[in-house]
Every structure is written in C-alpha cells, then in structure tokens.
Scaffold this motif. Structure first.
Motif, PDB file in Angstrom:
ATOM      1  N   THR A 125       0.814  -1.221   0.000  1.00  0.00           N
ATOM      2  CA  THR A 125       0.000   0.000   0.000  1.00  0.00           C
ATOM      3  C   THR A 125       0.846   1.269   0.000  1.00  0.00           C
ATOM      4  O   THR A 125       0.304   2.363   0.016  1.00  0.00           O
ATOM      5  N   GLY A 126       2.162   1.107   0.009  1.00  0.00           N
ATOM      6  CA  GLY A 126       3.035   2.264   0.055  1.00  0.00           C
ATOM      7  C   GLY A 126       3.307   2.772   1.453  1.00  0.00           C
ATOM      8  O   GLY A 126       3.864   3.859   1.641  1.00  0.00           O
ATOM      9  N   GLY A 127       2.911   1.989   2.459  1.00  0.00           N
ATOM     10  CA  GLY A 127       3.145   2.384   3.841  1.00  0.00           C
ATOM     11  C   GLY A 127       4.625   2.350   4.192  1.00  0.00           C
ATOM     12  O   GLY A 127       5.440   1.743   3.491  1.00  0.00           O
ATOM     13  N   SER A 128       4.960   2.995   5.292  1.00  0.00           N
ATOM     14  CA  SER A 128       6.355   3.054   5.728  1.00  0.00           C
ATOM     15  C   SER A 128       6.436   2.825   7.228  1.00  0.00           C
ATOM     16  O   SER A 128       5.428   2.614   7.910  1.00  0.00           O
ATOM     17  N   ALA A 129       7.648   2.904   7.761  1.00  0.00           N
ATOM     18  CA  ALA A 129       7.856   2.721   9.190  1.00  0.00           C
ATOM     19  C   ALA A 129       7.532   3.979   9.992  1.00  0.00           C
ATOM     20  O   ALA A 129       7.460   3.920  11.227  1.00  0.00           O
ATOM     21  N   ALA A 130       7.312   5.109   9.329  1.00  0.00           N
ATOM     22  CA  ALA A 130       7.181   6.393  10.021  1.00  0.00           C
ATOM     23  C   ALA A 130       6.125   6.407  11.127  1.00  0.00           C
ATOM     24  O   ALA A 130       6.410   6.864  12.244  1.00  0.00           O
ATOM     25  N   PRO A 131       4.891   5.953  10.905  1.00  0.00           N
ATOM     26  CA  PRO A 131       3.904   6.024  11.993  1.00  0.00           C
ATOM     27  C   PRO A 131       4.264   5.148  13.190  1.00  0.00           C
ATOM     28  O   PRO A 131       3.957   5.498  14.334  1.00  0.00           O
ATOM     29  N   TYR A 132       4.913   4.025  12.956  1.00  0.00           N
ATOM     30  CA  TYR A 132       5.340   3.147  14.048  1.00  0.00           C
ATOM     31  C   TYR A 132       6.464   3.813  14.849  1.00  0.00           C
ATOM     32  O   TYR A 132       6.481   3.768  16.085  1.00  0.00           O
ATOM     33  N   GLN A 133       7.374   4.456  14.121  1.00  0.00           N
ATOM     34  CA  GLN A 133       8.473   5.167  14.784  1.00  0.00           C
ATOM     35  C   GLN A 133       7.947   6.330  15.613  1.00  0.00           C
ATOM     36  O   GLN A 133       8.446   6.601  16.712  1.00  0.00           O
ATOM     37  N   GLN A 134       6.940   7.032  15.093  1.00  0.00           N
ATOM     38  CA  GLN A 134       6.383   8.182  15.808  1.00  0.00           C
ATOM     39  C   GLN A 134       5.727   7.735  17.110  1.00  0.00           C
ATOM     40  O   GLN A 134       5.896   8.385  18.159  1.00  0.00           O
ATOM     41  N   ILE A 135       4.992   6.631  17.076  1.00  0.00           N
ATOM     42  CA  ILE A 135       4.367   6.112  18.290  1.00  0.00           C
ATOM     43  C   ILE A 135       5.431   5.716  19.306  1.00  0.00           C
ATOM     44  O   ILE A 135       5.292   5.966  20.509  1.00  0.00           O
ATOM     45  N   ALA A 136       6.523   5.100  18.838  1.00  0.00           N
ATOM     46  CA  ALA A 136       7.605   4.707  19.743  1.00  0.00           C
ATOM     47  C   ALA A 136       8.219   5.917  20.431  1.00  0.00           C
ATOM     48  O   ALA A 136       8.657   5.831  21.587  1.00  0.00           O
ATOM     49  N   LYS A 137       8.249   7.067  19.750  1.00  0.00           N
ATOM     50  CA  LYS A 137       8.783   8.291  20.349  1.00  0.00           C
ATOM     51  C   LYS A 137       7.818   8.880  21.375  1.00  0.00           C
ATOM     52  O   LYS A 137       8.241   9.461  22.378  1.00  0.00           O
ATOM     53  N   GLU A 138       6.512   8.736  21.117  1.00  0.00           N
ATOM     54  CA  GLU A 138       5.501   9.380  21.963  1.00  0.00           C
ATOM     55  C   GLU A 138       5.195   8.586  23.234  1.00  0.00           C
ATOM     56  O   GLU A 138       4.833   9.179  24.253  1.00  0.00           O
ATOM     57  N   VAL A 139       5.295   7.279  23.160  1.00  0.00           N
ATOM     58  CA  VAL A 139       4.854   6.410  24.258  1.00  0.00           C
ATOM     59  C   VAL A 139       5.989   5.464  24.642  1.00  0.00           C
ATOM     60  O   VAL A 139       6.691   4.944  23.772  1.00  0.00           O
ATOM     61  N   LYS A 140       6.163   5.213  25.946  1.00  0.00           N
ATOM     62  CA  LYS A 140       7.253   4.357  26.395  1.00  0.00           C
ATOM     63  C   LYS A 140       6.827   2.906  26.617  1.00  0.00           C
ATOM     64  O   LYS A 140       7.559   1.978  26.275  1.00  0.00           O
ATOM     65  N   ALA A 141       5.659   2.695  27.221  1.00  0.00           N
ATOM     66  CA  ALA A 141       5.239   1.335  27.568  1.00  0.00           C
ATOM     67  C   ALA A 141       4.888   0.548  26.311  1.00  0.00           C
ATOM     68  O   ALA A 141       4.086   1.006  25.485  1.00  0.00           O
ATOM     69  N   PRO A 142       5.470  -0.636  26.107  1.00  0.00           N
ATOM     70  CA  PRO A 142       5.219  -1.413  24.887  1.00  0.00           C
ATOM     71  C   PRO A 142       3.749  -1.677  24.596  1.00  0.00           C
ATOM     72  O   PRO A 142       3.292  -1.486  23.458  1.00  0.00           O
ATOM     73  N   ARG A 143       2.973  -2.079  25.606  1.00  0.00           N
ATOM     74  CA  ARG A 143       1.565  -2.394  25.351  1.00  0.00           C
ATOM     75  C   ARG A 143       0.773  -1.147  25.009  1.00  0.00           C
ATOM     76  O   ARG A 143      -0.155  -1.193  24.199  1.00  0.00           O
ATOM     77  N   GLU A 144       1.119  -0.026  25.606  1.00  0.00           N
ATOM     78  CA  GLU A 144       0.444   1.231  25.277  1.00  0.00           C
ATOM     79  C   GLU A 144       0.785   1.667  23.855  1.00  0.00           C
ATOM     80  O   GLU A 144      -0.040   2.272  23.168  1.00  0.00           O
ATOM     81  N   ARG A 145       2.000   1.366  23.413  1.00  0.00           N
ATOM     82  CA  ARG A 145       2.356   1.641  22.017  1.00  0.00           C
ATOM     83  C   ARG A 145       1.465   0.840  21.073  1.00  0.00           C
ATOM     84  O   ARG A 145       0.958   1.367  20.083  1.00  0.00           O
ATOM     85  N   LEU A 146       1.295  -0.443  21.395  1.00  0.00           N
ATOM     86  CA  LEU A 146       0.451  -1.295  20.573  1.00  0.00           C
ATOM     87  C   LEU A 146      -0.988  -0.789  20.567  1.00  0.00           C
ATOM     88  O   LEU A 146      -1.633  -0.727  19.511  1.00  0.00           O
ATOM     89  N   LYS A 147      -1.501  -0.412  21.722  1.00  0.00           N
ATOM     90  CA  LYS A 147      -2.874   0.097  21.835  1.00  0.00           C
ATOM     91  C   LYS A 147      -3.061   1.344  20.973  1.00  0.00           C
ATOM     92  O   LYS A 147      -4.046   1.457  20.223  1.00  0.00           O
ATOM     93  N   LEU A 148      -2.110   2.277  21.038  1.00  0.00           N
ATOM     94  CA  LEU A 148      -2.207   3.504  20.255  1.00  0.00           C
ATOM     95  C   LEU A 148      -2.128   3.202  18.766  1.00  0.00           C
ATOM     96  O   LEU A 148      -2.851   3.808  17.962  1.00  0.00           O
ATOM     97  N   ALA A 149      -1.270   2.271  18.386  1.00  0.00           N
ATOM     98  CA  ALA A 149      -1.142   1.920  16.973  1.00  0.00           C
ATOM     99  C   ALA A 149      -2.442   1.357  16.432  1.00  0.00           C
ATOM    100  O   ALA A 149      -2.900   1.738  15.341  1.00  0.00           O
TER     101      ALA A 149
END
Length: 209
Positions: A125-149
């Motif tokens: 679909t032309g997607g990239s790693a950028a949105p995943y990287q941005q979430i990793a910068k915004e949130v520290k807890a792994p499960r909360e990162r997954l929830k936000l994604a």
C-alpha cells in the motif's frame, strides 16, 4: 492487509553491555550460518543453542527475529537437555537463561540489553515505518504503544511490535487488550527481512471497525 511486507534492515545493533567477546563472536557465526542456509525459525533457534554458550529468553526474539520463542523452546526440549536459570533483564523483567552446559554458575544473574536500529518498512500500500516510529517516540510502555497503533488504524505485525514497540510476545499483549474490550482481529501476511534472508508468514493485528 494484502501482498507482502519487506523489512530492509540498514542498521541492527542488539547488545548486552557486559557481553564477553566470546559470546559476541559466537552470535556473529550463528547469524552468518542462518543467513547462508537461509534457516527457518526453529532451525535458527537450534543453531543458536548448539553454538552459543548460553542464550536468554529476552534476546532470542531480537537476535533471531523469533515471534514465537517460548513455543519454539518448548518444542526443542525433547531434542536438547536444556539447563535453565532464572535471571533479571534491564533491571525489571524476569526471564530465563537456556544452555546445553550443565554448570550455569558462571552465567550472570542480571543482563542489560540495548537495541539500535534503522529499518525501512515497505508494503504493497506504500506504507512506511514512520507512523510506528512516531508512536515509539511518543509512548514508552510497549503495550500502550500497541494500543495507540491499533487505535490509529495501523495494522501491526509481530515484527512491527518487535522492531518499534519492544514487544517480544505480541499475542499475549493482544490478549490483554482484548480483555479490556478492544475488538482486535488477527490474520497473517507474508514478510521478508534481509537480516535472516527469509520469507515467511507472520500474524498481524488490526482494530475491527
């Protein structure tokens, strides 16, 4: 999600700060052998167990890109007489050391790991790693990162969780989120990464609409 996702790994440094040079060399040989074959998940684990003095439950997913490390370990217990020792990772997470050696007294009781990466994620679909990287910068807890994604309508594979969210057992975290009421669908997609040189199917997760 359709098609295939490619993870082009330009930099991948996973280290233990007190790792002996002997182990570093052993892991280098293991990864080279895995790439040359190229070895599937169970074979990668088998090669590591046979060639590294000891492995830890924390490092196996990151070193070998294993998305089901506990199940793979369980499956090889009949083949290997694995010795096990409980240890502490990064000052807060409990886990195990596995070894074919009978004497585990010389193995440390604590480990401190660091991961540094530069990975390109390419999908149909032309997607990239950028949105995943941005979430990793915004949130520290792994499960909360997954929830936000998931809430951000991202489709998250087991390797996305490993690379950018620090999640080693994504199915367990998905199950916990489901218990909070999140409606999460599961499917599989074909992925390739140039670290292991293999193409295989892995689970991905998305929030049901």
């Amino acid at each position: 999600m359709t098609g295939k996702i490619e993870y082009q790994i330009e930099k991948y440094s996973f280290t233990e700060i007190a790792e002996p040079t002997r182990l570093t060399a052993q892991w280098g040989e293991v990864l080279e052998e895995c790439r040359q074959l190229p070895a599937g998940a169970e074979e990668r684990l088998r090669i590591a167990l046979l060639n590294v003095d000891y492995v830890t439950s924390f490092e196996l997913p990151f070193r070998l890109l294993l998305t089901r490390a506990p199940q793979l370990i369980a499956g090889l217990r009949d083949e290997f007489q694995l010795q096990q020792k409980n240890v502490l990772f990064n000052g807060k997470r409990f886990g195990c050391v596995y070894s074919l050696n009978t004497d585990l007294n010389s193995i440390p009781d604590e480990f401190q790991y660091r991961l540094s990466t530069r990975i390109r994620r390419v999908d149909a679909t032309g997607g990239s790693a950028a949105p995943y990287q941005q979430i990793a910068k915004e949130v520290k807890a792994p499960r909360e990162r997954l929830k936000l994604a998931l809430e951000s309508a991202l489709q998250v594979t087991a390797l996305d969780g490993l690379f950018w969210f620090g999640i080693q057992r994504i199915a367990a975290d998905v199950q916990r989120l489901r218990k909070t009421g999140m409606r999460i669908a599961t499917a599989e997609i074909e992925v390739f990464d140039n670290l292991t040189g293999t193409t295989r199917r892995v689970p991905f997760y998305r929030l049901e609409s």
